[in-house]
Scaffold this motif. Structure first.
Motif: not given
Length: 190
Positions: A38-43, A71-73, A83-84, A116-120
Motif C-alpha cells: 500500500k505504500k507509495l515509494r520508489f515510483k 522503479a526497479v533501479y 541482484l541475486s 527497461s530493467i535490464i537496461y537500467l
C-alpha cells in the motif's frame, strides 16, 4: 533481504489483463506472506515484511510497463541489493497459458518491461519467474492488454498461485531448487 517485483500497468483499465500477471502474483504473495502492498515509494506501490527471518519487499511499479526499470533501479540502488536477491515476475507470450518458468538470469525475450530493467540495471543476472499468457493470434498489443477467456480462469488462477509458491520456494531454498520443482508442466508438482 529479497525484493520481489511484479510487472504490470497501473490503473483499473489494466486490471485482469494478460500484461498484469506480475501484479496478480504480487497480490497473491501479499496474501500468502501477510504483507500489505500500500505504500507509495520508489515510483511503486510497495509492501515490507518479514518471512522466515528474511526481510521481503513486494513491489508493483507504477511507471507503466515500458518504464519499469526506473522503479526497479531506484529500489535496488537504495538498498544496495545484490541482484541475486531481486526476483522479477512477469507475463510471457512464449509460454502456454498455465505454464510458469523460472530462470536465474537471461535476456528480455522481447518483453519491454524486462528490457527497461535490464537496461537500467546494466545486467541480466537476476532471477525471474515468467507466467505464460500464450501466443497472440492477432495483434500483440491487443493480446497483452486483453483479458483471458472465462474458460481459462481456473488455469490462470492456478498459474498465479504456483508462481507465488515458486517465489516463496526461491526465498526458502534457492533458485535451483525452485527451478527443479516448478519448471515442469502446468500441473502443480507439490
Amino acid at each position: 533481504m529479497y525484493i520481489i517485483v511484479g510487472l504490470g500497468n497501473p490503473g483499473r483499465e489494466y486490471e485482469g489483463t494478460r500484461h498484469n500477471m506480475g501484479f496478480d502474483v504480487i497480490d497473491d504473495l501479499s496474501e500468502k506472506l501477510n504483507i500489505a502492498v500500500k505504500k507509495l515509494r520508489f515510483k511503486s506501490l510497495i509492501g515490507e515484511g518479514i518471512y522466515k527471518e528474511e526481510k521481503v519487499i513486494l513491489q508493483k511499479p507504477q511507471t507503466y510497463m515500458n518504464s519499469s526499470g526506473e522503479a526497479v533501479y531506484d529500489i535496488v540502488n537504495f538498498y544496495k541489493l545484490p541482484l541475486s536477491n531481486l526476483i522479477v515476475v512477469y507475463d510471457d507470450k512464449d509460454l502456454d497459458v498455465g505454464k510458469i518458468r523460472i530462470r536465474k538470469k537471461g535476456s528480455s525475450g522481447g518483453h519491454n518491461g524486462m528490457k527497461s530493467i535490464i537496461y537500467l540495471l546494466n545486467s541480466e543476472d537476476f532471477p525471474r519467474v515468467r507466467v505464460g499468457i500464450g501466443k497472440p493470434k492477432g495483434d500483440m498489443i491487443e493480446h497483452v492488454l486483453g483479458r483471458f477467456n472465462e474458460s481459462d480462469k481456473t488455469i490462470v488462477d492456478n498459474s498465479i498461485d504456483r508462481a507465488a509458491d515458486a517465489i516463496i520456494d526461491i526465498i526458502e531454498n534457492g533458485v535451483e531448487h525452485a527451478m527443479n520443482l516448478f519448471n515442469g508442466g502446468s500441473e502443480c508438482l507439490l
